[in-house]
Design a protein around this motif. Structure first.
Motif, PDB file in Angstrom:
ATOM      1  N   THR A  79      31.049  43.983  59.018  1.00 28.27           N
ATOM      2  CA  THR A  79      31.460  44.384  57.397  1.00 28.27           C
ATOM      3  C   THR A  79      32.127  43.634  56.746  1.00 28.27           C
ATOM      4  O   THR A  79      31.596  43.673  55.329  1.00 28.27           O
TER       5      THR A  79
ATOM      6  N   THR B  70      25.878  48.492  54.228  1.00 24.57           N
ATOM      7  CA  THR B  70      27.041  47.352  53.253  1.00 24.57           C
ATOM      8  C   THR B  70      26.867  46.922  52.107  1.00 24.57           C
ATOM      9  O   THR B  70      26.843  46.754  50.821  1.00 24.57           O
TER      10      THR B  70
ATOM     11  N   SER C  54      33.703  48.573  54.134  1.00 29.26           N
ATOM     12  CA  SER C  54      33.376  47.585  53.180  1.00 29.26           C
ATOM     13  C   SER C  54      33.605  48.527  51.872  1.00 29.26           C
ATOM     14  O   SER C  54      34.107  47.506  51.101  1.00 29.26           O
TER      15      SER C  54
ATOM     16  N   SER D  83      30.910  41.003  53.598  1.00 27.39           N
ATOM     17  CA  SER D  83      32.265  41.561  51.918  1.00 27.39           C
ATOM     18  C   SER D  83      32.172  40.079  51.413  1.00 27.39           C
ATOM     19  O   SER D  83      32.217  40.320  49.687  1.00 27.39           O
TER      20      SER D  83
END
Lengths: 194, 194, 194, 194, 194, 194
Positions: free
Chosen positions: F163, F78, F132, F167
């Protein structure tokens, strides 16, 4: 690793190949110590192989206002944007060698705007990114910006043409699911001399 | 129209060009009645010119499981998606000729999903569109879909490689701001015989 | 071609239509020599048909600071961005007629930034493209740019409203899968007098 | 608030308007207790005003397989995707009234996939979202999905045409920077009876 | 409404929770009159719950160059861009309270560029939107723009860090399908005193 | 390298830090041989530092149905999609260590669909990529796909929450322009034992 891992298309036996192609492959093998998989994967189509490497050499080997490291920066940055595993890994290794810098390739592949490069080189990669991702929107101002950074008309052609060639190359690598040789990942990663 | 309209880079005088390039240009002129501007624009770099047309011929001229009209559909559809004026107009004309159909090129360039083509050809163009726009996302299912439509492995390479080559070509045309010859727009537009 | 090719919804028999709609259709037929399919497809809903063409005429037929050719440029450019086959082909023909130029429509449909138009017209199409694709981002600077090119407030309304109307029209054409009449493709393609 | 807050274009004096437009405005005022700004902003162009509301009424007032609340869901969901402040706020209020539900409008405007609606209504909004954002990609399967949920052909036209009309409306609202009346925000927000 | 409506993951019984978490929940309940669902949904994982609210408080409760209303504007604007229903509805209510304005939250959630806020606040939200949607493209000019509007370095950290925290929060809310409490929708919607 | 290279915000002197933060930094230094820059950059705000690492540890250090290598795959994949240089380089090193594989991190960062991972791990990364990049579109089918691959509800929370946390982390790293320590690039790149 088996042949099937290199490409989803057949890999020809080297001895069955036309002499010129075989010679090219043996030459790169003797220079690098292994055969980069792009040579094996594209040898499936000899005519296309010849045109591909003739185009590659015309752009990457000739004298230019760009250094060899700068040309590889273009390849690695645009291949990163195109998520092309083969080109990022193989040309990442070449960039480390050309730039004599073990960090630069990972920086350029992940986010060239954060890389340890000059403002001039960032302008070069901004132009390359635009050619790669939305060439239809190129406008006069994009060329002017490069000129203000000291790039001449021939340099602009080089930046754009290298990007265009690797737009082809990235798509071929993804089409055939080309696997980078394991050797590339660790090449030229020894720390710089302080 | 002046030379400056053809490309933002210099157009060489034909008589100054290497013999092989000059011969190629004169041949296409005698066949078409005019010199398509791509030949003039790319002649600025003879080595790249040779590789470009060798690659083009290897893909577009050789025997294949795709018809010549189908190959041109790939070119026109992906060039439309890339908003490449030169390629849409020039290859649109070639597609009208190859397909003996005055309507098909405009349909394929604007929205191939509405074009008068077979379901098999739509699957071909779906694959080409994916190679052109997001090759990194290609997955096994994309190849399977083509096989269910009767395409073989070599056909898949052809579809992908033609798309990849015109990804290069579209970017070069936008880079040099290549102008389509006026002649292309109206070619082969006479109505089909009912 | 059968009726089913014109629209995925039913096409009414002309004689069964309300008098005003029938009259409008016969008028356009006598003027053009054929009935553009948009009239047949939308006649399925007489009330909506009346409002659609009243709106169309209010924008496209009235006196304005924009020429009729410029209005058609807006239609063709934004319909190209929306990949609307009917509007690109039908209004492409009208643009060729209005502009007395056989090349302009294909240029504007494919990539208006490369078209043979004035800088003022490019600014007009930049604004139209923004209204069509991301109107929520319009800001004061976008209006100022048009004013610097000599457009007045009423012209700006015209540019925006024509774009808005064809945002509706493009979606209706795609919704009903509207097929352009074959006649449009080749109209007004004879070369300009030099 | 001054007139300048309602629209970036001039707002006509109501008494100066043609009788039919004046009557329409007075009627809505007497029914709602205030004049929604869309009537004032669009009255700047009487011909377009008439066509706009004729089109609106043809779609929103007529008998249909969709309930009035469902029609407003389409308006609110697609206006949310287009970030159109006027339409989200004004039609949000209408949706709360039509659905007799104080929560639904905010849900549908923000993310209709999380709203308290039926699976059938979600399918309706999926189709509307596709017509609004990428109508060129509509394909047979999209229509089939609606039919499996019990929508007929005329319902599909309604869903698509309402979406298309508000694609126009959203763009006009953003073009003129149309301000929602303060009254709309708090309308019909009293809790449901348990 | 049942527990299953609050989250797709299990909701713990409040009495079974660790004391500190139970205390926090009872405190917010006594202050608000109800327990916002985010407390129930995240209590499924006590360690993560503690870190989440510690992070939240460190950003949202501390003294700062931003007002509490401005912090909530950042939350509502970026949650709108991320289509996060829980955050738009819950923080929309908080924004109405903090700003003592019944209209602002719907404006900011739908399209902050049209909201009744200062140019300085628009610059703040432009920066937040960029951090939320494409932080990798942040460049020196983005920070300079904030400084020209009077924001200091610590304010910039606050804007960016609040945005980053709600990038996490928006994803958690969508992951667990977190439902906003019905109470939030109508809170603080009484008209402003004129 | 100077302190200014680590972050665009001030880096506190370690001795001036609160004892708990100082202890954490000295501990990681004694374990790794150097202080990863994320500790120095975030120490600028001690309260946020504590919450960040408490959240990190709650997700990354606890027992889970995911292996530690799998958790790092989520981080690297990600972070690659978000073009976050710090996270790709630092967590790339950790992934090489956790997976005892010198190739995996570059594969996952560039294009996880081509990485040497299991189909189950690809499904995990498909879900993480969706959380994401477009969490608002998550739907029942996405969760079902994970369950068919053997993931339980708690595993799904872990995938989504890791995730979500990164972020935040990716945005903080881009906000402060966080530089990866040079040491990370070459770590754990020695070839696997055959």
């Amino acid at each position: 690793m088996t042949m099937a891992d290199i490409s989803r298309f057949p890999i020809p036996d080297i001895d069955s190949l036309p002499e010129d192609i075989k010679a090219r492959i043996l030459e790169v093998q003797s220079k690098s110590g292994f055969v980069p998989n792009v040579f094996l994967a594209l040898a499936h189509r000899p005519e296309e192989f010849r045109a591909f490497f003739a185009y590659h050499d015309a752009l990457m080997e000739k004298e230019s206002g760009l250094t060899k490291a700068e040309k590889e920066m273009i390849v690695v940055a645009t291949s990163g944007l195109n998520q092309c595993l083969y080109c990022v890994v193989a040309h990442g290794a070449i960039l480390r060698i050309r730039a004599k810098d073990p960090l630069l390739a990972d920086q350029v592949a992940t986010n060239y705007t954060k890389a340890d490069i000059t403002e001039r080189q960032k302008a070069m990669l901004d132009f390359a990114a635009k050619v790669s991702l939305r060439a239809a929107d190129l406008q006069a101002e994009d060329y002017e910006r490069l000129k203000r950074r000291g790039f001449g008309e021939e340099d602009i052609w080089d930046i754009g043409a290298i990007t265009a060639f690797f737009s082809l190359s990235n798509r071929m690598a993804n089409l055939v699911n080309m696997r980078p040789n394991d050797e590339f990942y660790g090449m030229a990663r020894e720390p710089r001399d302080a």
